[in-house]
Design a protein around this motif. Structure first.
Motif, PDB file in Angstrom:
ATOM      1  N   TRP A   1      -6.825  -8.360 -15.031  1.00 59.54           N
ATOM      2  CA  TRP A   1      -7.844  -7.555 -15.713  1.00 59.54           C
ATOM      3  C   TRP A   1      -7.456  -6.071 -15.707  1.00 59.54           C
ATOM      4  CZ3 TRP A   1     -11.824  -4.176 -13.686  1.00 59.54           C
ATOM      5  CH2 TRP A   1     -12.784  -3.805 -14.633  1.00 59.54           C
ATOM      6  N   LEU A   2      -6.981  -5.587 -14.559  1.00 59.77           N
ATOM      7  CA  LEU A   2      -6.613  -4.175 -14.453  1.00 59.77           C
ATOM      8  C   LEU A   2      -5.394  -3.821 -15.297  1.00 59.77           C
ATOM      9  CD1 LEU A   2      -7.185  -3.523 -10.648  1.00 59.77           C
ATOM     10  CD2 LEU A   2      -8.530  -2.625 -12.565  1.00 59.77           C
ATOM     11  N   SER A   3      -4.531  -4.794 -15.570  1.00 61.17           N
ATOM     12  CA  SER A   3      -3.325  -4.496 -16.348  1.00 61.17           C
ATOM     13  C   SER A   3      -3.517  -4.736 -17.844  1.00 61.17           C
ATOM     14  CB  SER A   3      -2.148  -5.325 -15.831  1.00 61.17           C
ATOM     15  OG  SER A   3      -2.404  -6.700 -16.029  1.00 61.17           O
ATOM     16  N   THR A   4      -4.681  -5.238 -18.248  1.00 61.34           N
ATOM     17  CA  THR A   4      -4.951  -5.492 -19.663  1.00 61.34           C
ATOM     18  C   THR A   4      -5.541  -4.242 -20.310  1.00 61.34           C
ATOM     19  OG1 THR A   4      -5.370  -7.825 -19.188  1.00 61.34           O
ATOM     20  CG2 THR A   4      -6.200  -6.959 -21.288  1.00 61.34           C
ATOM     21  N   VAL A   5      -4.887  -3.758 -21.351  1.00 60.61           N
ATOM     22  CA  VAL A   5      -5.351  -2.576 -22.072  1.00 60.61           C
ATOM     23  C   VAL A   5      -6.586  -2.963 -22.886  1.00 60.61           C
ATOM     24  CG1 VAL A   5      -4.753  -0.901 -23.871  1.00 60.61           C
ATOM     25  CG2 VAL A   5      -3.047  -1.577 -22.162  1.00 60.61           C
ATOM     26  N   GLU A   6      -7.609  -2.129 -22.817  1.00 54.89           N
ATOM     27  CA  GLU A   6      -8.834  -2.362 -23.590  1.00 54.89           C
ATOM     28  C   GLU A   6      -8.607  -1.909 -25.027  1.00 54.89           C
ATOM     29  OE1 GLU A   6     -11.874  -3.745 -22.709  1.00 54.89           O
ATOM     30  OE2 GLU A   6     -10.739  -4.320 -20.926  1.00 54.89           O
ATOM     31  N   PRO A   7      -8.881  -2.783 -25.992  1.00 59.10           N
ATOM     32  CA  PRO A   7      -8.730  -2.338 -27.380  1.00 59.10           C
ATOM     33  C   PRO A   7      -9.840  -1.356 -27.738  1.00 59.10           C
ATOM     34  CG  PRO A   7      -9.613  -4.571 -27.287  1.00 59.10           C
ATOM     35  CD  PRO A   7      -9.300  -4.163 -25.875  1.00 59.10           C
ATOM     36  N   PRO A   8      -9.532  -0.389 -28.588  1.00 59.73           N
ATOM     37  CA  PRO A   8     -10.593   0.515 -29.036  1.00 59.73           C
ATOM     38  C   PRO A   8     -11.681  -0.304 -29.724  1.00 59.73           C
ATOM     39  CG  PRO A   8      -8.451   1.370 -29.651  1.00 59.73           C
ATOM     40  CD  PRO A   8      -8.234  -0.027 -29.135  1.00 59.73           C
ATOM     41  N   MET A   9     -12.905   0.142 -29.587  1.00 58.21           N
ATOM     42  CA  MET A   9     -14.024  -0.583 -30.160  1.00 58.21           C
ATOM     43  C   MET A   9     -13.862  -0.668 -31.682  1.00 58.21           C
ATOM     44  SD  MET A   9     -15.735  -1.502 -27.580  1.00 58.21           S
ATOM     45  CE  MET A   9     -17.191  -2.153 -28.357  1.00 58.21           C
ATOM     46  N   PRO A  10     -13.924  -1.883 -32.237  1.00 60.88           N
ATOM     47  CA  PRO A  10     -13.709  -2.033 -33.678  1.00 60.88           C
ATOM     48  C   PRO A  10     -14.921  -1.646 -34.521  1.00 60.88           C
ATOM     49  CG  PRO A  10     -14.115  -4.165 -32.691  1.00 60.88           C
ATOM     50  CD  PRO A  10     -14.071  -3.159 -31.566  1.00 60.88           C
ATOM     51  N   TYR A  11     -16.096  -1.587 -33.899  1.00 60.76           N
ATOM     52  CA  TYR A  11     -17.315  -1.303 -34.647  1.00 60.76           C
ATOM     53  C   TYR A  11     -18.064  -0.141 -34.016  1.00 60.76           C
ATOM     54  CZ  TYR A  11     -16.237  -6.034 -36.085  1.00 60.76           C
ATOM     55  OH  TYR A  11     -15.585  -7.142 -36.537  1.00 60.76           O
ATOM     56  N   VAL A  12     -18.790   0.563 -34.841  1.00 58.95           N
ATOM     57  CA  VAL A  12     -19.649   1.620 -34.333  1.00 58.95           C
ATOM     58  C   VAL A  12     -20.916   0.943 -33.828  1.00 58.95           C
ATOM     59  CG1 VAL A  12     -20.937   3.695 -34.924  1.00 58.95           C
ATOM     60  CG2 VAL A  12     -18.703   3.290 -35.954  1.00 58.95           C
ATOM     61  N   ALA A  13     -21.166   1.064 -32.554  1.00 56.77           N
ATOM     62  CA  ALA A  13     -22.345   0.439 -31.958  1.00 56.77           C
ATOM     63  C   ALA A  13     -23.149   1.516 -31.249  1.00 56.77           C
ATOM     64  CB  ALA A  13     -21.927  -0.653 -30.975  1.00 56.77           C
ATOM     65  N   SER A  14     -23.765   2.356 -32.039  1.00 61.23           N
ATOM     66  CA  SER A  14     -24.486   3.476 -31.475  1.00 61.23           C
ATOM     67  C   SER A  14     -25.840   3.593 -32.152  1.00 61.23           C
ATOM     68  CB  SER A  14     -23.674   4.758 -31.678  1.00 61.23           C
ATOM     69  OG  SER A  14     -24.472   5.889 -31.522  1.00 61.23           O
ATOM     70  N   THR A  15     -26.876   3.722 -31.368  1.00 60.95           N
ATOM     71  CA  THR A  15     -28.210   3.935 -31.919  1.00 60.95           C
ATOM     72  C   THR A  15     -28.248   5.249 -32.678  1.00 60.95           C
ATOM     73  OG1 THR A  15     -29.112   2.695 -30.055  1.00 60.95           O
ATOM     74  CG2 THR A  15     -30.662   4.029 -31.330  1.00 60.95           C
ATOM     75  N   LEU A  16     -27.542   6.229 -32.170  1.00 65.85           N
ATOM     76  CA  LEU A  16     -27.457   7.532 -32.840  1.00 65.85           C
ATOM     77  C   LEU A  16     -26.968   7.367 -34.277  1.00 65.85           C
ATOM     78  CD1 LEU A  16     -27.250  10.676 -32.853  1.00 65.85           C
ATOM     79  CD2 LEU A  16     -25.024  10.404 -31.770  1.00 65.85           C
ATOM     80  N   PHE A  17     -25.852   6.698 -34.456  1.00 66.67           N
ATOM     81  CA  PHE A  17     -25.283   6.468 -35.779  1.00 66.67           C
ATOM     82  C   PHE A  17     -26.246   5.659 -36.651  1.00 66.67           C
ATOM     83  CE2 PHE A  17     -22.849   3.527 -38.500  1.00 66.67           C
ATOM     84  CZ  PHE A  17     -22.270   4.437 -39.363  1.00 66.67           C
ATOM     85  N   THR A  18     -26.805   4.608 -36.088  1.00 66.80           N
ATOM     86  CA  THR A  18     -27.698   3.728 -36.843  1.00 66.80           C
ATOM     87  C   THR A  18     -28.927   4.475 -37.354  1.00 66.80           C
ATOM     88  OG1 THR A  18     -26.924   1.859 -35.525  1.00 66.80           O
ATOM     89  CG2 THR A  18     -28.994   1.568 -36.722  1.00 66.80           C
ATOM     90  N   LYS A  19     -29.530   5.307 -36.511  1.00 67.24           N
ATOM     91  CA  LYS A  19     -30.723   6.050 -36.940  1.00 67.24           C
ATOM     92  C   LYS A  19     -30.416   6.986 -38.099  1.00 67.24           C
ATOM     93  CE  LYS A  19     -33.730   6.173 -32.936  1.00 67.24           C
ATOM     94  NZ  LYS A  19     -34.414   7.070 -31.986  1.00 67.24           N
ATOM     95  N   VAL A  20     -29.281   7.651 -38.052  1.00 68.86           N
ATOM     96  CA  VAL A  20     -28.929   8.578 -39.139  1.00 68.86           C
ATOM     97  C   VAL A  20     -28.702   7.799 -40.432  1.00 68.86           C
ATOM     98  CG1 VAL A  20     -27.189  10.218 -39.969  1.00 68.86           C
ATOM     99  CG2 VAL A  20     -28.028  10.352 -37.608  1.00 68.86           C
ATOM    100  N   VAL A  21     -27.970   6.698 -40.364  1.00 71.67           N
ATOM    101  CA  VAL A  21     -27.699   5.909 -41.569  1.00 71.67           C
ATOM    102  C   VAL A  21     -28.992   5.348 -42.148  1.00 71.67           C
ATOM    103  CG1 VAL A  21     -26.578   3.813 -42.437  1.00 71.67           C
ATOM    104  CG2 VAL A  21     -25.311   5.387 -40.951  1.00 71.67           C
ATOM    105  N   VAL A  22     -29.870   4.833 -41.294  1.00 73.87           N
ATOM    106  CA  VAL A  22     -31.134   4.277 -41.782  1.00 73.87           C
ATOM    107  C   VAL A  22     -31.994   5.371 -42.409  1.00 73.87           C
ATOM    108  CG1 VAL A  22     -33.297   3.180 -41.090  1.00 73.87           C
ATOM    109  CG2 VAL A  22     -31.111   2.267 -40.282  1.00 73.87           C
ATOM    110  N   ALA A  23     -32.050   6.535 -41.794  1.00 74.26           N
ATOM    111  CA  ALA A  23     -32.821   7.644 -42.381  1.00 74.26           C
ATOM    112  C   ALA A  23     -32.276   8.001 -43.758  1.00 74.26           C
ATOM    113  CB  ALA A  23     -32.801   8.857 -41.460  1.00 74.26           C
ATOM    114  N   LEU A  24     -30.963   7.973 -43.913  1.00 79.28           N
ATOM    115  CA  LEU A  24     -30.371   8.280 -45.216  1.00 79.28           C
ATOM    116  C   LEU A  24     -30.591   7.138 -46.213  1.00 79.28           C
ATOM    117  CD1 LEU A  24     -27.083   9.994 -44.025  1.00 79.28           C
ATOM    118  CD2 LEU A  24     -29.093  11.100 -45.046  1.00 79.28           C
TER     119      LEU A  24
END
Length: 178
Positions: free
Chosen positions: A82-105
Motif C-alpha cells: 500500500w505504501l509503495s503504490t502511487v495514488e492516481p490523481p482524482m479523475p473527477y471533481v468531487a467538491s461541494t464547492l464546485f457543485t454549488k457554483v455549477v448548480v447556481a449557474l
C-alpha cells in the motif's frame, strides 16, 4: 483514507489494543476525521479474519479484557504494498464547492453564484489564517504542521479557483448583459 492500512501502520510500531489504536490515530492524524471505536474494532476483526493481524494477548487494566493485536508478516507485506503504490490523481471533481457554483449557474442565478463565491472566499481565507497560526504554535507536532500544510495548499488552490471563477462569471455576465 484506508482505515485498514492506517491501523496496520500504527501496529507496525508494536502491538496495541483497539483503544490505543483509536487514540494513536486521532493523535497522529489530527486533522483527519476521528475514528469511532466501533470502526476500529470492526476493522481489526476484518484484518484478523484476513490474517493481516493476530491477537497477541489479553490485557485487563482496570476494566474489561482488551485484546492486543500484532501485525503479521502478511500484514506487513500488505502495508508495504500500500505504501509503495502511487495514488492516481482524482479523475473527477468531487467538491461541494464546485457543485454549488455549477448548480447556481445552471439555474441562471449569476448573483447567487457570485455571492456564494465571495462568501466562500471569505471562509477559505479565515481558515487559511487559522491554519497558519496553528503551524506557528510552539506545541504543534510534526503531524500538526504537515496536516496544516496539506490543508493550506488545498485552500490556496481553492482560493485561486474562486478568484478565477469570479472573474469568469463577471466576464460572462458582461457578455450576456452588455
Amino acid at each position: 483514507m484506508s482505515t485498514s492500512h492506517v491501523l496496520l501502520g500504527l501496529l507496525a510500531a508494536g502491538s496495541r489494543h483497539g483503544y490505543d489504536l483509536k487514540r494513536a490515530h486521532d493523535e497522529r492524524l489530527p486533522r483527519a476525521r476521528p475514528l469511532a471505536f466501533g470502526q476500529v474494532y470492526a476493522t481489526l476483526g476484518r484484518l484478523q479474519r484476513d490474517g493481516l493481524v493476530a491477537a497477541a494477548g489479553q490485557d485487563r487494566a482496570a476494566g474489561p479484557d482488551r485484546t492486543t493485536y500484532a501485525l503479521t508478516d502478511p500484514g506487513r507485506a500488505a502495508l508495504d504494498e500500500w505504501l509503495s503504490t502511487v495514488e492516481p490523481p482524482m479523475p473527477y471533481v468531487a467538491s461541494t464547492l464546485f457543485t454549488k457554483v455549477v448548480v447556481a449557474l445552471l439555474v441562471a442565478d449569476v448573483d447567487r453564484a457570485r455571492s456564494y463565491l465571495i462568501a466562500q472566499r471569505g471562509a477559505h481565507s479565515a481558515r487559511l489564517r487559522e491554519l497558519t497560526a496553528a503551524k506557528a504554535d510552539p506545541a504543534a507536532t510534526l503531524s500538526d504542521v504537515i496536516a496544516a500544510d496539506f490543508a493550506i495548499d488545498h485552500l490556496d488552490a481553492d482560493l485561486r479557483w474562486l478568484r478565477a471563477t469570479l472573474d469568469r462569471v463577471a466576464d460572462w455576465h458582461r457578455e450576456v448583459h452588455p
